[in-house]
Design a protein around this motif. Structure first.
Motif, short mmCIF file in Angstrom:
data_model
loop_
_atom_site.label_atom_id
_atom_site.label_comp_id
_atom_site.label_asym_id
_atom_site.label_seq_id
_atom_site.Cartn_x
_atom_site.Cartn_y
_atom_site.Cartn_z
N ALA A 7 0.83 -1.21 0.00
CA ALA A 7 0.00 0.00 0.00
C ALA A 7 0.87 1.26 0.00
N ALA A 8 1.96 1.23 0.75
CA ALA A 8 2.86 2.37 0.80
C ALA A 8 3.53 2.58 -0.56
N VAL A 9 3.93 1.48 -1.19
CA VAL A 9 4.56 1.57 -2.51
C VAL A 9 3.57 2.13 -3.52
N LYS A 10 2.34 1.62 -3.47
CA LYS A 10 1.31 2.09 -4.40
C LYS A 10 1.02 3.58 -4.18
N ALA A 11 0.93 4.00 -2.93
CA ALA A 11 0.68 5.41 -2.62
C ALA A 11 1.86 6.28 -3.10
N ALA A 12 3.08 5.76 -2.94
CA ALA A 12 4.25 6.51 -3.38
C ALA A 12 4.26 6.67 -4.91
N ARG A 13 3.90 5.59 -5.61
CA ARG A 13 3.84 5.66 -7.08
C ARG A 13 2.78 6.67 -7.52
N THR A 14 1.63 6.62 -6.87
CA THR A 14 0.55 7.54 -7.21
C THR A 14 0.98 8.99 -6.94
N ALA A 15 1.63 9.19 -5.82
CA ALA A 15 2.10 10.53 -5.47
C ALA A 15 3.13 11.02 -6.49
N ARG A 16 4.04 10.12 -6.89
CA ARG A 16 5.04 10.49 -7.88
C ARG A 16 4.40 10.85 -9.21
N LYS A 17 3.39 10.06 -9.61
CA LYS A 17 2.68 10.33 -10.87
C LYS A 17 2.03 11.72 -10.84
N TRP A 18 1.38 12.01 -9.72
CA TRP A 18 0.73 13.32 -9.60
C TRP A 18 1.73 14.46 -9.52
N ALA A 19 2.89 14.19 -8.90
CA ALA A 19 3.93 15.20 -8.82
C ALA A 19 4.49 15.51 -10.22
N GLN A 20 4.66 14.46 -11.04
CA GLN A 20 5.12 14.66 -12.41
C GLN A 20 4.09 15.45 -13.22
N THR A 21 2.82 15.12 -13.02
CA THR A 21 1.75 15.85 -13.71
C THR A 21 1.73 17.31 -13.29
#
Length: 89
Positions: A7-21
């Motif tokens: 869950a932490a990895v998934k949240a980190a990936r999602t956060a990174r994706k939104w940060a890139q956007t």
């Protein structure tokens, strides 16, 4: 159910994706702001050039009027008295 680590990895990936956007969006906004600033500078320069051109044209118009008046006066002075001489011959 996801483990806490997954869950932490998934949240980190999602956060990174939104940060890139968000970074892409910020870059796009920055480019647009720079474009507008450039176009505003260009508009200011064009307006200043048009003002200068207007001043030059006004001065040229005034000079043409003065030259026309001077030519008319010179012509009138030059022709003054020529009729009398022709008639006397």
């Amino acid at each position: 159910m996801l483990s806490r680590k997954a869950a932490a990895v998934k949240a980190a990936r999602t956060a990174r994706k939104w940060a890139q956007t968000a970074a892409r969006e910020a870059d796009r906004l920055l480019k647009e702001a720079q474009k507008r600033a450039k176009s505003e500078q260009r508009q200011r320069r064009i307006k200043a050039a048009l003002r200068r051109t207007g001043k030059v044209l006004k001065a040229a118009g005034r000079a043409a009027i003065v030259a026309g008046i001077a030519a008319g006066i010179a012509s009138a002075r030059g022709n003054y008295g020529t009729r009398g001489k022709k008639g006397k011959r």
